[in-house]
Write a protein that holds these residues in place. Structure first.
Motif, PDB file in Angstrom:
ATOM      1  N   CYS A   1       0.443  -0.886  -6.304  1.00 18.64           N
ATOM      2  CA  CYS A   1       1.017   0.157  -6.983  1.00 18.64           C
ATOM      3  C   CYS A   1       2.692   0.090  -6.949  1.00 18.64           C
ATOM      4  O   CYS A   1       3.027  -0.424  -5.827  1.00 18.64           O
ATOM      5  CB  CYS A   1       0.515   1.408  -6.154  1.00 18.64           C
ATOM      6  SG  CYS A   1       1.511   2.852  -6.543  1.00 18.64           S
TER       7      CYS A   1
ATOM      8  N   ARG B   1       4.501   2.906  -7.304  1.00 21.46           N
ATOM      9  CA  ARG B   1       4.657   4.336  -7.294  1.00 21.46           C
ATOM     10  C   ARG B   1       5.441   5.043  -8.329  1.00 21.46           C
ATOM     11  O   ARG B   1       6.654   5.504  -7.977  1.00 21.46           O
ATOM     12  CB  ARG B   1       5.575   4.384  -5.852  1.00 21.46           C
ATOM     13  CG  ARG B   1       4.980   3.706  -4.645  1.00 21.46           C
ATOM     14  CD  ARG B   1       4.013   4.892  -4.044  1.00 21.46           C
ATOM     15  NE  ARG B   1       3.360   4.390  -2.806  1.00 21.46           N
ATOM     16  CZ  ARG B   1       2.474   3.548  -2.523  1.00 21.46           C
ATOM     17  NH1 ARG B   1       1.791   3.342  -3.577  1.00 21.46           N
ATOM     18  NH2 ARG B   1       2.097   3.196  -1.325  1.00 21.46           N
ATOM     19  N   CYS B   2       4.989   5.002  -9.633  1.00 24.28           N
ATOM     20  CA  CYS B   2       5.597   5.504 -10.680  1.00 24.28           C
ATOM     21  C   CYS B   2       5.274   6.769 -10.901  1.00 24.28           C
ATOM     22  O   CYS B   2       5.744   7.583 -11.670  1.00 24.28           O
ATOM     23  CB  CYS B   2       5.231   4.577 -11.762  1.00 24.28           C
ATOM     24  SG  CYS B   2       3.742   4.719 -12.397  1.00 24.28           S
TER      25      CYS B   2
ATOM     26  N   ILE C   1      -3.989  -0.999 -11.997  1.00 27.66           N
ATOM     27  CA  ILE C   1      -4.918  -0.853 -11.026  1.00 27.66           C
ATOM     28  C   ILE C   1      -6.376  -0.023 -11.436  1.00 27.66           C
ATOM     29  O   ILE C   1      -6.194   1.094 -12.136  1.00 27.66           O
ATOM     30  CB  ILE C   1      -4.337   0.149  -9.763  1.00 27.66           C
ATOM     31  CG1 ILE C   1      -2.958  -0.508  -9.527  1.00 27.66           C
ATOM     32  CG2 ILE C   1      -5.181   0.362  -8.771  1.00 27.66           C
ATOM     33  CD1 ILE C   1      -2.127   0.122  -8.309  1.00 27.66           C
TER      34      ILE C   1
END
Ligand code: SF4
Lengths: 492, 224
Positions: free
Chosen positions: A329, A331-332, A393
């Motif tokens: 990830c 973290r968008c 993901i």
């Protein structure tokens, strides 16, 4: 349990902890669903963000190729993670950055407080950092007499309200401008009520500029850390991150151990994926590449830079080849922007620092499944999150896996997760055992389907809560097997 | 054991059954969509900067001090901060030397710690840049001991001199072709407009914490 700092009239000098109550997920979700203004805020924001993102990924082939590259870069970094962390530490040290390791949030808090104590710092400014939220750092420092002021506009608003962020990119997304106007007028001396956004931002700017000037220490997160060069990369629009990392004498950066990438050039495609996925911008206003403290002969920049590497359950996710994907990830926040559940209940209902789909797959590692039993189930598995994830993901598959881990008995091997069996239910297990037996034993199966088809008019019409929004299907008068036998003229 | 040893041990155990490290990435996707001619690249940078609320002024090697002075006069003659020894500072000081209708200037010639509060009172600052990136309309700011990093951060008006012969298609190409990895300064920056935020109800507002205005003097010269 999470806490938030309580604001004071002048903007948070003497922070007092307030406790955000942790009612069960379903209750919080129910309450959020009944809150009209909250739902309006989220609906509006999610529609805005999804439309903006669609606008900058208008070429499906380019999106495919770039997200594949992003996935590969992240997977490559994870495939060498321990080596890259050591390389990062080494390169950072060569650049003059002090590196600290922390297994738990408690350890990380101690490290940060230790540095502050060394400098006798009482005023700290912080740029947006989800890891520091994970550490509940503000609360930890407030208890020790250090005021830690959030400087991202959204975070500042949220801190002023004594709340926590409801989105990882846009922390104050749950608030309307009228609510923010009232908040400023109430808490900031001499500030009149105004809903003019430019005026509100200028008020925030004035308050915070003084704080940047006064603070002895600045704290920030890290978007990417480059092992090759010992570079800390920060992505932002406001400039508060640059202020926190440039103006005070000491800069402390906190990051999760998964944030490392191998090479400097890896940053370029990830940066493009991050800003386009997060806010639909082709680029953010600033990309800040920090390579160490002030060098001899330089006239500004911090004299000391520290980097805190936090594990806090990440190595557990790392140990399992499937769950490891969680750590790709960047973290968008795109997964939450596209999640039909998040869009309706908002970020606070999840009760964890990271809300939405990413929160549902990472929080069970940070806190254990026993503390997050409702999260794996809080999804319709529509697949939108997986489709928009810029590093591919497979979030729905991970949610299904976590559901399995939560339902497996606590003592069953292998034991991949803390809190395994949090949702284990003996009756449910028995039921499934019966189900398996019925479906694998031909005689029992025939008998049951024959009985159901013959008793079709006497079956219950309701099967709560399943039938709350569905009609219960009625079995056919004859089973499929019977019909097929009739057709081929055979008798049983 | 130390936290470091524990974490590394856990991670190495986690990799015990893994097939080994992945090979290098194919970076084609980061390069392919952005092939511009030099002229197109320059135009694109200017367009994107303007779209991001920056002001771009076309200028030349000889006329930029006059162009800059005009802008500052129109802006109410803000006190302007300059790096002490760079070429552009010398050129501007030479131009201002015998003029009276010019702003007051201040040189960034001592460590920030001695005059931090004063720095926060200064209205404008001038810096150079390493070049620009066409894909995103970004300026590469490369602070040096002679050109401190707060110049491009603290004053509300930031003016950048950009020699348009320095332009790359993408950040990726800039990093690779200009070999950033071996020569990074303490703090390298991409700047793609004035500071902004959309944190209040998704409404865009400029001048959050960094400069409220970004003026780019594009010095067009024939490409070598
Ligand atoms: S899981 Fe994917 S979509 Fe969600 S925040 Fe992480 S990178 Fe973005």
């Amino acid at each position: 349990m999470r806490t938030a700092a309580q604001p004071t009239a002048t903007g948070l000098e003497a922070a007092q902890p307030v406790v955000v109550t942790q009612s069960p997920f379903k209750e919080r979700a129910q309450a959020a669903l009944c809150d009209r203004s909250l739902r309006q805020s989220f609906r509006g924001a999610m529609d805005f963000l999804t439309a903006k993102r669609a606008g900058v990924f208008d070429d499906p082939a380019e999106w495919q190729a770039l997200s594949q590259l992003g996935e590969h870069i992240r997977q490559r970094a994870l495939s060498k993670l321990p080596d890259l962390l050591e390389q990062l530490e080494h390169r950072c040290q060569q650049n003059g950055i002090h590196v600290h390791w922390a297994e738990s949030t408690e350890q990380a808090n101690q490290v940060v407080h230790g540095i502050l104590a060394q400098h006798q710092a009482t005023q700290v400014v912080k740029g947006k950092s989800m890891v520091s939220e994970e550490m509940a750092l503000n609360h930890y420092l407030a208890e020790r007499g250090v005021a830690c002021l959030e400087s991202d506009m959204g975070e500042y608003i949220v801190q002023l309200a004594g709340e926590t962020p409801s989105h990882i990119i846009m922390p104050a997304i749950h608030k309307s401008k009228a609510q923010i106007a009232a908040l400023f007028a109430e808490h900031l001396p001499g500030v009149p009520y105004t809903e003019d956004v430019d005026a509100l931002i200028q008020i925030g700017r004035q308050v915070l500029r003084q704080k940047f000037l006064d603070a002895e220490v600045g704290i920030s997160g890290v978007n990417f850390a480059v092992a090759e060069t010992g570079t800390l990369c920060l992505v932002e629009n406001e400039g508060n991150g640059r202020m926190c990392t440039t103006v005070p004498k000491v800069h402390i950066a906190v990051m999760g151990i998964e944030k490392v990438v191998e090479k400097l050039i890896d940053v370029a495609p990830l940066y493009s994926l991050l800003t386009r996925s997060a806010t639909g911008q082709i680029v953010s206003t600033y990309l800040n590449l920090i390579n160490g403290p002030r060098r001899p002969g330089e006239l500004d920049g911090p004299q000391e830079v520290h980097l805190v590497l936090l594990d806090n359950g990440r190595s557990q996710a790392f140990a399992d080849t499937q769950l490891r994907a969680t750590l790709q990830c960047i973290r968008c926040g795109a997964c939450m922007n596209h999640c039909p559940v998040y869009a309706r209940i908002g970020g606070h209902a999840y009760g964890t620092v990271y809300p939405g789909p990413i929160g549902q797959i990472i929080s069970p590692h940070l806190l254990g499944l026993q503390a997050t039993p409702a999260l794996p189930g809080a999804s319709s598995l529509c697949g939108a999150c997986g489709d928009v994830c810029p590093v591919k993901i497979p979030i729905p598959a991970l949610l299904t896996r976590l559901r399995t881990e939560a339902a497996r008995p606590a003592n069953e091997q292998p034991h991949a997760m803390r809190g395994q069996g949090a949702n284990a239910n003996l009756r449910e297990r028995q039921l499934w055992r019966w189900w398996r037996w019925l479906n694998t034993s031909p005689i029992a199966y025939r008998l049951l389907t024959w009985l159901l088809s013959r008793a079709r008019h006497h079956l219950p019409k309701q099967l709560k809560p399943w039938t709350q929004v569905r009609t219960l299907p009625r079995p056919a008068p004859k089973t499929l097997h019977e019909l097929m036998r009739q057709r081929t003229g055979r008798t049983s | 054991m130390s936290a470091k040893a524990n974490i590394l041990q856990a991670l190495r155990q986690g990799l015990a059954n893994a097939p080994g490290p992945l090979g290098d990435s194919d970076y084609q996707a980061a390069i392919a969509p952005y092939a511009f001619t030099h002229a197109d690249a320059v135009t694109r940078v200017k367009q994107l900067l303007c779209a991001a609320h920056a002001e771009v002024i076309d200028s030349t090697h000889d006329t930029w001090p006059a162009d800059l002075t005009r802008v500052l006069q129109q802006t109410g003659m803000p006190a302007t901060l300059l790096a002490p020894q760079t070429d552009c500072t010398l050129a501007l000081r030479a131009y201002w030397a015998d003029r009276h209708d010019v702003p007051s200037l201040r040189l960034f010639d001592q460590a920030i710690d001695c005059w931090k509060a004063d720095l926060f009172q200064i209205d404008a600052a001038l810096t150079e840049c390493e070049g620009a990136i066409a894909a995103t309309g970004s300026l590469i700011i490369w602070p040096t001991p002679q050109a401190p990093r707060t110049l491009s951060l603290v004053p509300p008006l930031h003016i950048v001199l950009w020699q348009t012969r320095s332009v790359w298609n993408t950040l990726f190409e800039a990093m690779q072709q200009a070999e950033w990895a071996s020569r990074l300064p303490t703090n390298a920056l991409l700047v793609s407009g004035p500071s902004k935020t959309a944190d209040i109800q998704q409404t865009l507002a400029y001048g959050a914490h960094g400069p409220k205005r970004l003026i780019v003097l594009a010095i067009d010269e024939p490409c070598p």
